[in-house]
Scaffold this motif. Structure first.
Motif, PDB file in Angstrom:
ATOM      1  N   MET B 464       0.851  -1.195   0.000  1.00 47.63           N
ATOM      2  CA  MET B 464       0.000   0.000   0.000  1.00 47.63           C
ATOM      3  C   MET B 464       0.885   1.242   0.000  1.00 47.63           C
ATOM      4  N   PHE B 465       1.907   1.200   0.861  1.00 46.80           N
ATOM      5  CA  PHE B 465       2.831   2.331   0.890  1.00 46.80           C
ATOM      6  C   PHE B 465       3.499   2.492  -0.471  1.00 46.80           C
ATOM      7  N   ASP B 466       3.920   1.365  -1.066  1.00 42.93           N
ATOM      8  CA  ASP B 466       4.575   1.426  -2.373  1.00 42.93           C
ATOM      9  C   ASP B 466       3.666   2.040  -3.423  1.00 42.93           C
ATOM     10  N   MET B 467       2.391   1.658  -3.377  1.00 37.96           N
ATOM     11  CA  MET B 467       1.467   2.192  -4.376  1.00 37.96           C
ATOM     12  C   MET B 467       1.358   3.705  -4.249  1.00 37.96           C
ATOM     13  N   LEU B 468       1.181   4.179  -2.994  1.00 37.22           N
ATOM     14  CA  LEU B 468       1.070   5.626  -2.788  1.00 37.22           C
ATOM     15  C   LEU B 468       2.366   6.323  -3.165  1.00 37.22           C
ATOM     16  N   ALA B 469       3.492   5.723  -2.744  1.00 38.79           N
ATOM     17  CA  ALA B 469       4.784   6.337  -3.062  1.00 38.79           C
ATOM     18  C   ALA B 469       4.975   6.386  -4.569  1.00 38.79           C
ATOM     19  N   GLY B 470       4.570   5.333  -5.250  1.00 42.03           N
ATOM     20  CA  GLY B 470       4.729   5.306  -6.702  1.00 42.03           C
ATOM     21  C   GLY B 470       3.871   6.343  -7.373  1.00 42.03           C
ATOM     22  N   ARG B 471       2.620   6.463  -6.958  1.00 48.24           N
ATOM     23  CA  ARG B 471       1.720   7.413  -7.596  1.00 48.24           C
ATOM     24  C   ARG B 471       2.169   8.850  -7.344  1.00 48.24           C
ATOM     25  N   LEU B 472       2.614   9.140  -6.110  1.00 51.47           N
ATOM     26  CA  LEU B 472       2.969  10.515  -5.761  1.00 51.47           C
ATOM     27  C   LEU B 472       4.448  10.782  -5.987  1.00 51.47           C
ATOM     28  N   GLU B 473       5.118   9.862  -6.651  1.00 47.14           N
ATOM     29  CA  GLU B 473       6.526  10.022  -6.973  1.00 47.14           C
ATOM     30  C   GLU B 473       7.386  10.167  -5.726  1.00 47.14           C
ATOM     31  N   ILE B 474       7.143   9.303  -4.791  1.00 46.51           N
ATOM     32  CA  ILE B 474       8.004   9.025  -3.643  1.00 46.51           C
ATOM     33  C   ILE B 474       8.136  10.145  -2.601  1.00 46.51           C
ATOM     34  N   PHE B 475       8.586  11.321  -2.998  1.00 47.23           N
ATOM     35  CA  PHE B 475       8.949  12.292  -1.948  1.00 47.23           C
ATOM     36  C   PHE B 475       7.800  12.777  -1.078  1.00 47.23           C
ATOM     37  N   PRO B 476       6.608  13.048  -1.625  1.00 51.79           N
ATOM     38  CA  PRO B 476       5.529  13.440  -0.706  1.00 51.79           C
ATOM     39  C   PRO B 476       5.287  12.390   0.376  1.00 51.79           C
ATOM     40  N   MET B 477       5.469  11.098   0.043  1.00 49.87           N
ATOM     41  CA  MET B 477       5.260  10.073   1.059  1.00 49.87           C
ATOM     42  C   MET B 477       6.431  10.029   2.037  1.00 49.87           C
ATOM     43  N   LEU B 478       7.643  10.223   1.517  1.00 50.48           N
ATOM     44  CA  LEU B 478       8.808  10.172   2.408  1.00 50.48           C
ATOM     45  C   LEU B 478       8.800  11.331   3.393  1.00 50.48           C
ATOM     46  N   VAL B 479       8.186  12.455   3.007  1.00 53.55           N
ATOM     47  CA  VAL B 479       8.118  13.606   3.911  1.00 53.55           C
ATOM     48  C   VAL B 479       7.425  13.209   5.210  1.00 53.55           C
ATOM     49  N   LEU B 480       6.477  12.266   5.106  1.00 50.61           N
ATOM     50  CA  LEU B 480       5.761  11.815   6.302  1.00 50.61           C
ATOM     51  C   LEU B 480       6.697  11.142   7.301  1.00 50.61           C
ATOM     52  N   PHE B 481       7.861  10.692   6.831  1.00 51.73           N
ATOM     53  CA  PHE B 481       8.802  10.039   7.727  1.00 51.73           C
ATOM     54  C   PHE B 481       9.853  11.009   8.270  1.00 51.73           C
ATOM     55  N   ALA B 482       9.802  12.256   7.818  1.00 51.64           N
ATOM     56  CA  ALA B 482      10.801  13.216   8.283  1.00 51.64           C
ATOM     57  C   ALA B 482      10.462  13.646   9.702  1.00 51.64           C
ATOM     58  N   PRO B 483      11.417  13.565  10.627  1.00 56.15           N
ATOM     59  CA  PRO B 483      11.151  13.972  12.018  1.00 56.15           C
ATOM     60  C   PRO B 483      10.622  15.410  12.112  1.00 56.15           C
ATOM     61  N   GLU B 484      11.127  16.302  11.254  1.00 56.96           N
ATOM     62  CA  GLU B 484      10.678  17.703  11.306  1.00 56.96           C
ATOM     63  C   GLU B 484       9.171  17.808  11.143  1.00 56.96           C
ATOM     64  N   PHE B 485       8.644  16.953  10.271  1.00 52.40           N
ATOM     65  CA  PHE B 485       7.219  17.005   9.968  1.00 52.40           C
ATOM     66  C   PHE B 485       6.392  16.789  11.222  1.00 52.40           C
ATOM     67  N   TRP B 486       6.747  15.767  12.006  1.00 58.22           N
ATOM     68  CA  TRP B 486       5.959  15.435  13.201  1.00 58.22           C
ATOM     69  C   TRP B 486       6.299  16.360  14.352  1.00 58.22           C
ATOM     70  N   LYS B 487       7.568  16.718  14.442  1.00 60.10           N
ATOM     71  CA  LYS B 487       7.985  17.621  15.526  1.00 60.10           C
ATOM     72  C   LYS B 487       7.154  18.884  15.509  1.00 60.10           C
ATOM     73  N   SER B 488       6.998  19.452  14.324  1.00 59.57           N
ATOM     74  CA  SER B 488       6.302  20.739  14.266  1.00 59.57           C
ATOM     75  C   SER B 488       4.818  20.571  14.565  1.00 59.57           C
ATOM     76  N   ILE B 489       4.280  19.343  14.388  1.00 60.34           N
ATOM     77  CA  ILE B 489       2.877  19.145  14.768  1.00 60.34           C
ATOM     78  C   ILE B 489       2.741  19.084  16.276  1.00 60.34           C
ATOM     79  N   PHE B 490       3.619  18.272  16.906  1.00 62.19           N
ATOM     80  CA  PHE B 490       3.428  18.038  18.342  1.00 62.19           C
ATOM     81  C   PHE B 490       3.973  19.153  19.211  1.00 62.19           C
ATOM     82  N   ARG B 491       4.744  20.041  18.634  1.00 61.37           N
ATOM     83  CA  ARG B 491       5.292  21.130  19.433  1.00 61.37           C
ATOM     84  C   ARG B 491       4.178  22.064  19.908  1.00 61.37           C
ATOM     85  N   LYS B 492       3.085  22.089  19.153  1.00 65.46           N
ATOM     86  CA  LYS B 492       2.037  23.055  19.497  1.00 65.46           C
ATOM     87  C   LYS B 492       1.276  22.663  20.757  1.00 65.46           C
TER      88      LYS B 492
END
Lengths: 468, 492
Positions: B464-492
């Motif tokens: 499922m992850f592969d399908m989404l990564a393939g359709r969105l050309e990988i990087f939008p999905m990989l951004v979800l794994f970036a620590p910065e992405f989650w840090k800035s959500i939970f900091r609030k």
């Protein structure tokens, strides 16, 4: 045009415009014209500029040479309505415009700023079939000259061929206008003028009769130049003409400015760092002009050249920060000096506004005013033509002049019976060369030119100001 | 990160998805199937949830690259979660994992199915399954861009994140109009295919669903043998239309605006057509040499049969659709199967509805390698890589290289995890390739005659992850794994 084009164009009102050159002016124009709903394509020969612009604005960016046939075809010159050439080179701009006319038969605007051509602009325009040639440096020089004629004003915008001005000034401390409501003011002084906009602590108001003026307010009023002169006299604001000026920096603007100031009898000093440029200026300009070779940002030199006794200081160096510092310094050692500061960039304009610099001239705005006006006028060929456009108060207010050149259903109806949109003011009606400050019983007639002051954006014809 | 704006756009995505779900409801009314009302209920619920987020428009709609990526990846996840609810409620795919797999497979236009018996599904669910292909093909956010008037130029970031290809060219200056033009082309091509199929006497319901499958280059069929039982004419039509949907849509825009010379000069389109011709030729020759593909399921095939079936398969695989007309895994020799893997990896053109690495990326990668080799002979040579006679800037080349590396890494690690299930290499590898490239069927155990229901839940989630990564050309999905992405959500 195919059916497909029509399908896409159903909701489309704007013009297709190609801008060549994505520099300061090119990007300002792209920004403003997109917001007014036009389709913009920017061509630049720097791929980074193209990338940056197309990532921040809703435009199409093309990397290439704007005077090449292939690039222009790629940008869709065939269906374009207007081409604006604002690259650094005058000759390239002219070539682009000439090509645009031949290839796409579209209107074109060129920026040409070399003084060598400045006398021949109308010849060039006719010969090359260019709709408009703009010279930003010359526009800046004209604007500054106008300001030196009204030293107490922060800005002066002329309408109807100079018969009406909107003048902006700051009410000084302990002035007789302090604590006066607008209706009291009208009653007491009976000047034929109208206060259009008041800015207090950054908030803009289009005032009504009960509005109370305070010292420190920045107000704009509309009147004929003559009335304005006597009004300033009445409220004890100095309004005598400046008779001497120091220009720091010897660029193209300085050349145009020195020329125009000397024509109106102001004695001018130019301080320029580069010796070669000094020699050049000295051969171009009359002998009565004093050209000083030196660094204009040195206090000792400014003292030596008698800054404190001079009527006006105009810093025109290429660096905004230097210009601002020079003005602040001049106002400190000579509080009554008239300073006009040129600011090229528009970043941090809120900070600059708070500095109390007096008059600030933004070359970008001057050019944008002219071109945006041209585009709006081109957009509709209806009865009322937009004649003039000014951005006021940091682009938050627009002042527009319309000519009524054909019959419309709003003519000959008393203004109080017309449903006007909110946040706008009919500031003046010029009829047969006479300016009228309109009341509720006045009417609009064929042939009038009408001045509108509004905080709404994007009006391109007089019909736009009415509700419904 | 501007979360308010991201949530606002997410709300709109759900509203649109809800609106799309009304179509299966109408299908339900036509076939008087009870399931239609379930779709109606889910549709209303989805629209209501979306409406909550849409009601208050944030003042600050500043959008940058990171917001573009975040909104695209989260939208696709939400889209899939809400889209699978009807399958669960109708009981047609009771397990959440399986329903989500099927829906993601639909939206990402993969076409990999976990259903053992497709023909048992109701018309309503069959329609919705195929329709997800059509929505996912061009992208729901592109649809949103065409509808929603947004101020500022920053929504180019959304378009860039969702549209396939190394660079996104605007056809016209405005994003909104570009999106509208893309959808008009998409819609017109779809209508044409439906008309051609109906003329060929395909039942209307089949024509519509098969068209959705080929338009989005998805590949969900409504019969167990995919397209095997349709007439040769219908197979030709579908084969050609799949190929057309795999062409860069700027080609059509150039054709419509009468710039034919420019259109036919597009390097990517030329390469794409050449690859198809070459692949068909190689497979037919390979089969002739190996004496295979002569007798299929008891019928002996003429040359025109061979040509038709080979072209259909090639077109289906390179566009990453995944329809099939016969079980090529059983009848094709090893050489042909290698061509199949090659086509699967290659993928269609950038700016089309197809998946895969994309012909334009491969062309540039190939040129980079060629450049590197000539540099050995002339170390001081200055050579810029060009595409369509324009210099490809360094940033683009870098992003293509990085894409390729990330792609390979995801491929390798996915194969590794899937191999825990204990199937043979060919099955694991081709299954991951088939999902990461949004194709559908692979080889061996994952071949065109099989389905993916036998994989473990872990493998399914990886795919499922592969399908989404393939359709969105990988990087939008990989951004979800970036620590910065989650840090800035939970900091609030």
């Amino acid at each position: 045009m195919s059916i497909f084009d029509k399908l896409v164009n159903i909701t489309h009102k704007g013009l297709k415009i190609i801008i060549i050159g994505g520099g300061k002016i090119g990007s300002t124009l792209a920004d403003k014209l997109t917001l007014e709903g036009n389709d913009i394509t920017v061509i630049d020969n720097d791929p980074d500029v193209v990338e940056e612009l197309s990532a921040t604005l809703d435009i199409r960016g093309i990397h290439g040479n704007g005077s090449s046939y292939t690039t222009l075809m790629d940008a869709g010159i065939e269906s374009a309505d207007l081409l604006i050439a604002v690259t650094a080179s005058d000759e390239l701009n002219l070539l682009c415009c000439a090509l645009a006319k031949k290839v796409g038969n579209c209107a074109s605007i060129a920026r040409v700023r070399n003084p060598d051509y400045s006398e021949e602009l109308s010849y060039l325009r006719d010969r090359l079939d260019i709709s408009l040639i703009i010279n930003p440096e010359l526009e800046v020089a004209r604007e500054i000259t106008r300001l030196l004629h009204f030293p107490s004003a922060i800005s002066v915008n002329s309408f109807a061929r100079g018969s009406v001005d909107i003048i902006k000034f700051k009410i000084p401390a302990e002035n007789i206008l302090d604590n006066l409501t607008i209706s009291e003011f009208q009653h007491r002084y009976k000047f034929n003028l109208l206060i259009c906009v008041v800015e207090r602590n950054g908030v803009l108001t289009i005032p009504d009769g009960d509005f109370c003026l305070r010292s420190g307010d920045i107000i704009s009023f509309i009147s004929t130049p003559k009335v304005a002169y006597s009004f300033f006299k009445k409220i004890h604001l100095e309004s005598r003409k400046v008779n001497s000026a120091i220009i720091v920096g010897g660029g193209k603007t300085s050349y145009y400015l020195a020329k125009s100031l000397m024509q109106s009898g102001i004695s001018v000093k130019i301080i320029e760092q580069d010796e070669a440029r000094c020699t050049e200026l000295s051969s171009l300009l009359p002998e009565s002009l004093i050209i000083v070779n030196g660094n204009g940002t040195e206090e000792s030199l400014l003292m030596q050249e008698n800054l404190s006794q001079t009527g006006a200081l105009i810093p025109l160096t290429g660096i905004d920060e230097e210009n601002i510092l020079l003005t602040l310094y001049a106002l400190r050692i000579a509080p009554n000096i008239k300073a006009v500061t040129k600011v090229n960039r528009t970043n941090f304009s809120s900070v600059i506004n708070e500095l109390d610099l007096g008059s600030v001239v933004y070359p970008r705005h001057l050019v944008a005013e002219i071109i945006v006006k041209y585009v709006r006028a081109k957009k509709n060929s209806l009865g009322s033509n937009i004649e003039t456009l000014y951005y006021m108060y940091d682009e938050r207010v627009e002042a527009l002049e319309f000519n009524i050149s054909s019959n419309s259903d709003f003519l000959n109806i008393p203004l109080k019976n017309l449903k006007l949109k909110k946040r706008l003011l009919i500031a003046s009606i010029t009829r047969n060369g006479r300016a009228i400050i309109p009341g509720g019983d006045d009417v609009l007639k064929l042939g009038d030119s009408v001045i509108i002051v509004t905080t709404n954006k994007g009006y391109s014809e007089l019909n736009d100001i009415f509700e419904g | 990160m501007n979360y308010r704006a991201v949530i606002y756009i997410l709300g709109w995505v759900l509203v649109i998805e809800g609106a799309f779900m009304l179509l299966p409801f109408i299908v339900g009314l036509i076939y008087s199937e009870q399931q239609g009302f379930i779709y109606l209920a889910v549709s209303i619920a989805t629209m209501l949830i979306g409406a909550i987020a849409v009601l208050s428009k944030p003042k600050n709609m500043n959008f940058f690259v990171r917001e573009g990526f975040a909104v695209v990846s989260t939208s696709w996840i939400f889209l899939s979660i809400f889209g699978c609810i009807p399958f669960i409620i109708t009981g047609e795919i009771p397990s959440f994992t399986d329903a989500l797999f099927e829906t993601i497979s639909g939206f990402t236009t993969t076409g990999t199915s976990i259903l053992t018996d497709v023909e048992a599904l109701s018309h309503v669910s069959l329609f919705w399954r195929s329709f997800t292909h059509w929505i996912g093909g061009m992208g729901v956010l592109v649809f949103l861009l065409a509808l929603l008037p947004m101020t500022g130029g920053s929504h180019i970031h959304i378009m860039r994140a969702e549209s396939p290809g190394p660079t996104v060219d605007k056809l016209v200056p405005k994003v909104r109009e570009t999106a509208a033009i893309l959808y008009i082309i998409y819609f017109v091509l779809t209508m044409l295919e439906i008309i051609f199929l109906t003329v060929g006497k395909m039942p209307f319901f089949d024509a519509v669903t098969i068209t959705f499958g080929s338009a989005g280059t998805g590949g969900f069929a409504i019969k167990a043998d995919s397209l095997g039982s349709y007439s040769p004419y219908l197979q030709w039509v579908v084969g050609i239309f799949m190929m057309l949907f795999g062409i860069n849509f700027s080609f059509y825009f150039l054709v419509i605006t009468r710039r034919f010379r420019q259109a036919f000069k597009l390097e990517e389109v030329r390469n794409y057509i050449s690859i198809i011709i070459a692949a068909v030729a190689i497979i037919i020759i390979a089969c002739a040499v190996n004496n295979s593909m002569n007798v299929i399921d008891g019928n002996s095939w003429t040359f025109s049969d061979k040509l038709r079936h080979t072209f259909f398969q090639v077109s289906s695989l390179i566009t990453t659709t995944g329809f099939s007309t016969f079980d090529y895994d059983k009848y094709w020799p090893e050489v042909a199967k290698m061509v199949v893997i090659g086509l699967m990896l290659c993928g269609a053109c950038a700016g089309s509805t197809g998946g895969g690495i994309k012909v334009s990326r491969l062309t540039i990668l190939f040129k980079t390698v060629k450049k590197e080799i000539t540099m050995f002979f002339h170390p001081k040579r200055v050579l810029k890589i060009k595409s369509d006679n324009k210099v490809v800037n360094h940033e683009t080349i870098r992003s293509i290289n990085v894409f390729f590396i990330a792609y390979t890494m995801i491929l390798a690690s996915s194969v590794f995890i899937v191999s825990f299930d204990g199937h043979d290499f060919s099955t694991n590898f081709s299954a991951v390739v088939a999902t990461l490239n949004n194709i559908g069927p692979g080889l061996s155990g994952a071949g065109p005659a099989c389905n993916f229901s036998f994989f473990s839940p872990l493998s399914k989630y990886v795919m499922m992850f592969d399908m989404l990564a393939g359709r969105l050309e990988i990087f939008p999905m990989l951004v979800l794994f970036a620590p910065e992405f989650w840090k800035s959500i939970f900091r609030k």
